[in-house]
Write an enzyme that holds these catalytic residues in place. Structure first.
Site, PDB file in Angstrom:
ATOM      1  N   GLU A 260      -5.819  -0.710  -7.213  1.00  0.00           N
ATOM      2  CA  GLU A 260      -4.825   0.114  -7.898  1.00  0.00           C
ATOM      3  C   GLU A 260      -3.836  -0.808  -8.610  1.00  0.00           C
ATOM      4  OE1 GLU A 260      -4.179   4.177  -5.367  1.00  0.00           O
ATOM      5  OE2 GLU A 260      -3.472   2.347  -4.413  1.00  0.00           O
TER       6      GLU A 260
ATOM      7  N   ASN B 133      -3.630   5.983  -0.838  1.00  0.00           N
ATOM      8  CA  ASN B 133      -2.976   6.140   0.460  1.00  0.00           C
ATOM      9  C   ASN B 133      -2.243   7.465   0.592  1.00  0.00           C
ATOM     10  OD1 ASN B 133      -3.240   4.115   2.590  1.00  0.00           O
ATOM     11  ND2 ASN B 133      -2.686   2.671   0.988  1.00  0.00           N
TER      12      ASN B 133
ATOM     13  N   HIS C 277      -2.879  -3.429  -5.775  1.00  0.00           N
ATOM     14  CA  HIS C 277      -3.239  -3.016  -4.425  1.00  0.00           C
ATOM     15  C   HIS C 277      -4.734  -3.095  -4.188  1.00  0.00           C
ATOM     16  CE1 HIS C 277      -3.612   0.398  -1.272  1.00  0.00           C
ATOM     17  NE2 HIS C 277      -3.490  -0.771  -0.672  1.00  0.00           N
TER      18      HIS C 277
ATOM     19  N   SER D 292       0.812  -1.212   0.000  1.00  0.00           N
ATOM     20  CA  SER D 292       0.000   0.000   0.000  1.00  0.00           C
ATOM     21  C   SER D 292       0.844   1.262   0.000  1.00  0.00           C
ATOM     22  CB  SER D 292      -0.942   0.024   1.209  1.00  0.00           C
ATOM     23  OG  SER D 292      -0.449  -0.638   2.309  1.00  0.00           O
TER      24      SER D 292
END
Length: 285
Positions: A154, A192, A142, A121
């Site tokens: 992702e 993130n 991800h 992440s």
């Protein structure tokens, strides 16, 4: 590796994320191998998978036959030699050296065409691919917690990632009934990096005594967020969230805006990791 050639998927790490990823891969019809060195973690993952599938049946989203088919596709193992796969997704601790070591080991027992995907992440894919044979097949994939429910994935291309590999992983995500978003390599990628301040600023408010945990969460919910930062950290795992923040703090050359919180560090040290331990910023016992 072309999308049409994918038959077997290996998942390394049977924690919360790895278990969820393995579940959706098996539900999509792939032969799925879930690996972990910890037999207790593997056993818990097996129980969680069965429980999740049962809940799917209760909600009318799954039939008994589909549950049985998913379980038939899923194998649990503690032997890395079982991981002869077309795609391998690692979902282990956020430590660069661990991820690199895993990929190097698995590269030795798989073909050059095996795609090595990381569920990291925060760690740049380019760093993970460095030193791994055929780095063009290393890519980010991800997922978000809980992986068997959340739709976003992702797909991250590192400096060496082949466009064909990224496209294959995008198609795989779609096959898993996810919504893939293509991203270039950067610490924290898109979600993130943006969301980090949701947690960091909430923790700063708490550190400075501006408001307590419950007040901050309620205000954020009143503003339209489904969860406040502390409730969400408890769901994700306070330790996991802290690890991601620490990784990004380092990756951005210790930019103060990413500084981890001492309060969160204390929670981690005390073993108060959130819902999974029964206590985090809230008490769940």
């Amino acid at each position: 590796m072309k999308f049409e050639d994918i038959q077997t998927i290996g998942i390394v790490g049977a924690g919360t994320m790895g278990q969820g990823i393995a579940q959706i891969c098996s539900q999509a019809g792939y032969k799925t191998i879930l690996f972990d060195i910890n037999a207790t973690v593997l056993e818990k993952a097996q129980q969680t998978t069965a429980s999740n599938l049962d809940k799917g049946i209760e909600r009318g989203k799954l039939t008994l036959a589909e549950k049985e088919a998913a379980l038939a596709n899923l194998t649990f193992t503690g032997n890395t030699l079982d991981l002869h796969c077309d795609v391998i997704i690692e979902a282990v601790v956020e430590r660069l050296e661990v991820k690199q070591s895993i990929f190097k080991e698995l590269a030795d027992i798989n073909s050059d065409q095996t795609i090595l995907a990381s569920n990291t992440s925060s760690i740049p894919i380019t760093r993970i691919a460095a030193g791994v044979p055929n780095p063009e097949r290393v890519v980010g994939m991800h997922f978000f917690n809980p992986a068997h429910i959340m739709k976003l994935v992702e797909v991250i291309s590192g400096a060496s990632t082949s466009p064909e590999v990224a496209h294959t992983i995008k198609k795989l995500a779609q096959k898993l009934e996810k919504t893939p978003v293509m991203a270039q390599d950067s610490p924290g990628f898109i979600v993130n990096r943006v969301a980090r301040h949701f947690y960091v600023e909430g923790l700063k408010l708490l550190e400075e005594g501006v408001a307590d945990v419950e007040t901050i969460d309620k205000l954020m919910q009143a503003s339209g967020f489904k969860m406040g930062p502390f409730e969400l950290m408890d769901l994700i795992g306070v330790d996991t969230n802290f690890s991601v923040t620490s990784s990004m703090f380092e990756a951005f050359h210790y930019d103060p805006k990413f500084r981890p919180s001492r309060i969160q560090q204390q929670k981690v040290d005390a073993g108060h990791h959130g819902r999974k331990t029964g206590k985090g910023f809230y008490d769940y016992k």
